[in-house]
Write a protein that holds these residues in place. Structure first.
Motif, PDB file in Angstrom:
ATOM      1  N   VAL A   1       0.851  -1.179   0.000  1.00  0.00           N
ATOM      2  CA  VAL A   1       0.000   0.000   0.000  1.00  0.00           C
ATOM      3  C   VAL A   1       0.889   1.232   0.000  1.00  0.00           C
ATOM      4  O   VAL A   1       1.811   1.352   0.816  1.00  0.00           O
ATOM      5  CB  VAL A   1      -0.926   0.017   1.233  1.00  0.00           C
ATOM      6  CG1 VAL A   1      -1.716   1.317   1.301  1.00  0.00           C
ATOM      7  CG2 VAL A   1      -1.863  -1.186   1.204  1.00  0.00           C
ATOM      8  N   ARG A   2       0.620   2.134  -0.934  1.00  0.00           N
ATOM      9  CA  ARG A   2       1.392   3.386  -1.022  1.00  0.00           C
ATOM     10  C   ARG A   2       0.419   4.561  -1.069  1.00  0.00           C
ATOM     11  O   ARG A   2      -0.730   4.408  -1.504  1.00  0.00           O
ATOM     12  CB  ARG A   2       2.272   3.406  -2.276  1.00  0.00           C
ATOM     13  CG  ARG A   2       3.405   2.399  -2.267  1.00  0.00           C
ATOM     14  CD  ARG A   2       4.233   2.519  -3.539  1.00  0.00           C
ATOM     15  NE  ARG A   2       4.839   3.826  -3.671  1.00  0.00           N
ATOM     16  CZ  ARG A   2       6.120   4.104  -3.392  1.00  0.00           C
ATOM     17  NH1 ARG A   2       6.915   3.145  -2.956  1.00  0.00           N
ATOM     18  NH2 ARG A   2       6.599   5.315  -3.564  1.00  0.00           N
TER      19      ARG A   2
ATOM     20  N   ALA B   1     -10.814   3.259  -9.211  1.00  0.00           N
ATOM     21  CA  ALA B   1     -10.768   2.093  -8.329  1.00  0.00           C
ATOM     22  C   ALA B   1     -12.152   1.769  -7.763  1.00  0.00           C
ATOM     23  O   ALA B   1     -12.448   0.612  -7.438  1.00  0.00           O
ATOM     24  CB  ALA B   1      -9.785   2.340  -7.187  1.00  0.00           C
ATOM     25  N   ASN B   2     -12.993   2.786  -7.648  1.00  0.00           N
ATOM     26  CA  ASN B   2     -14.343   2.603  -7.129  1.00  0.00           C
ATOM     27  C   ASN B   2     -15.399   2.477  -8.223  1.00  0.00           C
ATOM     28  O   ASN B   2     -16.594   2.419  -7.926  1.00  0.00           O
ATOM     29  CB  ASN B   2     -14.704   3.772  -6.211  1.00  0.00           C
ATOM     30  CG  ASN B   2     -13.982   3.715  -4.883  1.00  0.00           C
ATOM     31  OD1 ASN B   2     -14.370   2.975  -3.992  1.00  0.00           O
ATOM     32  ND2 ASN B   2     -12.896   4.478  -4.766  1.00  0.00           N
TER      33      ASN B   2
ATOM     34  N   THR C   1      -8.410   3.879   2.929  1.00  0.00           N
ATOM     35  CA  THR C   1      -8.627   4.856   1.858  1.00  0.00           C
ATOM     36  C   THR C   1      -9.921   5.610   2.110  1.00  0.00           C
ATOM     37  O   THR C   1     -11.002   5.200   1.680  1.00  0.00           O
ATOM     38  CB  THR C   1      -8.682   4.159   0.477  1.00  0.00           C
ATOM     39  OG1 THR C   1      -7.617   3.226   0.366  1.00  0.00           O
ATOM     40  CG2 THR C   1      -8.554   5.194  -0.638  1.00  0.00           C
ATOM     41  N   ASN C   2      -9.809   6.695   2.836  1.00  0.00           N
ATOM     42  CA  ASN C   2     -10.983   7.508   3.172  1.00  0.00           C
ATOM     43  C   ASN C   2     -10.660   8.988   2.943  1.00  0.00           C
ATOM     44  O   ASN C   2     -10.642   9.776   3.894  1.00  0.00           O
ATOM     45  CB  ASN C   2     -11.403   7.272   4.625  1.00  0.00           C
ATOM     46  CG  ASN C   2     -11.864   5.853   4.866  1.00  0.00           C
ATOM     47  OD1 ASN C   2     -12.836   5.407   4.265  1.00  0.00           O
ATOM     48  ND2 ASN C   2     -11.162   5.141   5.740  1.00  0.00           N
ATOM     49  N   PRO C   3     -10.406   9.378   1.701  1.00  0.00           N
ATOM     50  CA  PRO C   3     -10.003  10.770   1.449  1.00  0.00           C
ATOM     51  C   PRO C   3     -11.165  11.732   1.654  1.00  0.00           C
ATOM     52  O   PRO C   3     -12.331  11.379   1.467  1.00  0.00           O
ATOM     53  CB  PRO C   3      -9.568  10.742  -0.013  1.00  0.00           C
ATOM     54  CG  PRO C   3     -10.413   9.660  -0.625  1.00  0.00           C
ATOM     55  CD  PRO C   3     -10.533   8.610   0.454  1.00  0.00           C
TER      56      PRO C   3
ATOM     57  N   MET D   1      -3.367   3.314  -1.406  1.00  0.00           N
ATOM     58  CA  MET D   1      -3.954   2.337  -2.323  1.00  0.00           C
ATOM     59  C   MET D   1      -2.993   1.167  -2.488  1.00  0.00           C
ATOM     60  O   MET D   1      -1.776   1.324  -2.450  1.00  0.00           O
ATOM     61  CB  MET D   1      -4.252   2.999  -3.683  1.00  0.00           C
ATOM     62  CG  MET D   1      -5.224   4.164  -3.585  1.00  0.00           C
ATOM     63  SD  MET D   1      -5.670   4.892  -5.200  1.00  0.00           S
ATOM     64  CE  MET D   1      -6.849   3.673  -5.776  1.00  0.00           C
ATOM     65  N   ARG D   2      -3.594   0.007  -2.705  1.00  0.00           N
ATOM     66  CA  ARG D   2      -2.792  -1.207  -2.898  1.00  0.00           C
ATOM     67  C   ARG D   2      -2.436  -1.333  -4.380  1.00  0.00           C
ATOM     68  O   ARG D   2      -3.296  -1.132  -5.252  1.00  0.00           O
ATOM     69  CB  ARG D   2      -3.563  -2.453  -2.449  1.00  0.00           C
ATOM     70  CG  ARG D   2      -2.693  -3.699  -2.394  1.00  0.00           C
ATOM     71  CD  ARG D   2      -3.452  -4.893  -1.840  1.00  0.00           C
ATOM     72  NE  ARG D   2      -4.083  -4.633  -0.563  1.00  0.00           N
ATOM     73  CZ  ARG D   2      -3.444  -4.600   0.603  1.00  0.00           C
ATOM     74  NH1 ARG D   2      -2.137  -4.798   0.649  1.00  0.00           N
ATOM     75  NH2 ARG D   2      -4.115  -4.380   1.726  1.00  0.00           N
TER      76      ARG D   2
END
Length: 464
Positions: free
Chosen positions: A145-146, A288-289, A441-443, A459-460
Motif C-alpha cells: 500500500v502506497r 478504483a471505485n 482509503t478515506n479521502p 492504495m494497494r
C-alpha cells in the motif's frame, strides 16, 4: 464502490441548509472552504450575498460566467482576498500578476505552451512515466500500500523538471512532495486576516509558520537560475532550449526582471505541477471505485499501447482515459474557485428577461466547485460518470459550465500540456498496474491551493 446499476458517488461535503454565522464562516474557511457552500449555491444560477459586509455575486449561469471572465473581462480584476492568499507565495508569477507585468509574462511564455510545442514534450513525459513505474515493481510484487497522492506529486515533478527545466532543477526531489504539502498547508490557505482584508504587512500566523519552507523554495529557484546563467555564459552550446532558458533570455528593459523570472519559475514548480498531480490521484481513486469504467480505460490503454508507440497520438486515441481524467477534474477541480472584483458598474441580461446588476467593487465568485456540481447543469452531478466527456457527448456540455483550467484571457497557459501529461502518465501506470482502495482509503476533499485529499490516497498496487 459503484454497483453495475449505480455510478460511484465520491466523498464531498453535504451542502448546508442554513446560513452560517460569522464565527462558523471563519472556522470553516480556515479548515476547509469547500464545507462552506449551501444548497442554494448548487441550485441557483446566480445569487447575491453579503460576505463580511462585502457585496458578493456567486455566478453559476454559463452566460454570466462568460460575461465576467471573457466578454467583459477588462472590467474585472483579481479579488483582494485571492491576492492576499496567493501573492505571498507567487508574488508576480503568472497566476497573480496583473496589468503590464501579467501581459509581459504571458507573452514571454506563450511560445512554450502552444499545442505544437507541448507535443514536443511527449517523449520526455513518456520516459519519465516509465522511469517512475520502476519504483512500483517491488510494491506490486508484494501488494504493498502506497500513498498515491504523494506518488503523483513526485511523478509530476519529475515530468515538469525534465520537460521545462531539462532535469536541471536544484535540490532533492525526494523531499519535494513533503515540502509542497507543508507549503500549501501554511501559505496556501485562508487566514482570518484575509477575510477582514487586513493589509499584507499584518502577520498571518499560519503563514509565519510557512516562511521557512517558502524560503527553501525560493533558494532552490535562485540556485536553478544561477546554474543556468552560468551555463549560458561559459558553455552556450550546451544550453538546453527549454522554459528556463527562454525566461532567462527574456530579461531586459523591455522584458522580464530577474524577480519576475524567479516568481514564474516558482509558480510552475509549485502550482503548475500540483494541479495535475492532484487530478491524477483523484482519477485513480475514482476508477478504483468504478470497476466498469476502469475496465474500459484499461482495455483502451492496452489496445493503444500495443499498436501506437508515439505518445503524441495518445491524447486523441484514448478518449476513455481522457474522459476519466476530465470527470475527476469536474468533481475535484484543481482550482476550486475563481475570484474577481468589478472595477466599474456592470450589468448582464440572461436573454429571458432577467438582469443582473453588478456594482463597482462587487466580488464575483465563479466557483468550479459549485458550477461543476450544479443541479441545473449536470445529470447526477455528484456521481462519477466519465462517459459524459466522451467525444459524442461533449456537445451537451456548455463551454462555460466546465472550467478545470479557467477560461478567458487568464485561462491556464499549460492546459494542453497538462492533458497530454495526464493521458501519458495514466497510460503507462495503468498498463502495468492496478490501484485498489484499502480500508484506510478515506479521502476527504480539502481546498488549499488545490483540491487535495485529506488523509492521502493509500492504495494497494498489484501487477495487472
Amino acid at each position: 464502490m459503484s454497483s453495475p446499476l449505480a455510478p460511484f458517488v465520491p466523498p464531498a461535503p453535504v451542502p448546508r441548509t442554513r446560513p452560517p454565522s460569522r464565527f462558523e464562516i471563519i472556522r470553516t474557511v480556515m479548515r476547509n472552504p469547500l464545507e462552506l457552500w449551501g444548497e442554494p449555491s448548487f441550485r441557483l444560477q446566480w445569487m447575491k450575498v453579503k460576505f463580511f459586509n462585502e457585496r458578493t455575486l456567486i455566478a453559476n449561469h454559463p452566460g454570466l460566467v462568460r460575461h465576467v471572465l471573457v466578454d467583459n473581462a477588462r472590467n474585472y480584476k483579481m479579488a483582494v482576498i485571492r491576492q492576499l492568499i496567493l501573492r505571498p507565495i507567487l508574488r508576480d508569477g503568472l497566476l497573480t500578476a496583473e496589468g503590464e507585468t501579467w501581459r509581459r509574462s504571458r507573452k514571454a511564455m506563450a511560445p512554450v505552451f502552444t499545442p505544437r510545442h507541448a507535443q514536443g514534450f511527449a517523449e520526455k513525459m513518456l520516459a519519465q512515466s516509465r522511469a517512475f513505474t520502476i519504483r512500483y515493481e517491488v510494491a506490486a510484487a508484494n501488494s504493498e500500500v502506497r500513498d498515491i497522492a504523494v506518488d503523483m506529486t513526485e511523478l509530476t515533478f519529475d515530468i515538469l523538471s525534465a520537460t521545462l527545466f531539462s532535469g536541471q532543477v536544484a535540490g532533492s526531489e525526494a523531499e519535494f512532495a513533503g515540502d509542497i504539502e507543508r507549503l500549501l498547508s501554511t501559505m496556501g490557505r485562508v487566514d482570518p486576516m484575509d477575510l477582514l482584508k487586513a493589509p499584507s504587512f499584518v502577520p498571518r500566523l499560519r503563514r509565519v509558520l510557512g516562511r521557512k519552507v517558502l524560503a527553501k523554495f525560493r533558494n532552490i529557484v535562485k540556485q536553478t537560475m544561477a546554474d543556468r546563467q552560468l551555463l549560458i555564459r561559459t558553455n552556450p552550446d550546451a544550453v538546453p532550449e527549454d522554459f528556463l532558458t527562454l525566461l532567462i533570455r527574456q530579461q531586459g528593459p523591455d522584458g522580464l526582471t530577474l524577480d519576475e523570472i524567479e516568481d514564474n519559475i516558482i509558480t510552475f514548480i509549485g502550482a503548475g505541477h500540483e494541479t495535475t498531480a492532484r487530478a491524477l490521484g483523484w482519477t485513480l481513486y475514482c476508477l478504483a471505485n468504478s470497476p466498469s469504467d476502469r475496465q474500459k480505460v484499461e482495455t483502451e490503454i492496452d489496445h493503444v499501447l500495443a499498436h501506437e508507440p508515439d505518445p503524441v497520438k495518445w491524447l486523441e486515441m484514448m478518449p476513455w482515459t481522457r474522459a476519466a481524467f476530465e470527470e475527476a477534474m469536474r468533481l475535484y477541480p484543481p482550482a476550486p474557485s475563481i475570484n474577481r472584483a468589478a472595477i466599474a458598474d456592470d450589468r448582464w441580461e440572461d436573454g429571458e428577461g432577467e438582469t443582473v446588476t453588478i456594482e463597482a467593487g462587487t466580488t464575483v465568485l465563479v466557483m468550479p466547485w459549485t458550477l461543476h456540481r450544479h443541479t441545473k447543469l449536470w445529470d447526477q452531478p455528484n456521481a462519477y460518470i466519465p462517459s459524459r466527456f466522451l467525444p459524442e457527448n461533449r456537445g451537451k456540455i456548455d463551454r462555460y459550465q466546465y472550467l478545470p483550467f479557467g477560461v478567458g484571457p487568464r485561462i491556464c497557459i499549460g492546459a494542453t500540456f497538462a492533458l497530454q501529461e495526464a493521458v501519458i502518465a495514466l497510460g503507462v501506470l495503468m498498463s502495468r498496474y492496478r490501484f485498489d482502495c484499502v480500508a484506510e482509503t478515506n479521502p476527504w476533499p480539502v481546498q488549499k491551493l488545490t483540491t487535495q485529499p485529506e488523509g492521502g490516497l493509500p492504495m494497494r498496487i498489484n501487477r495487472r
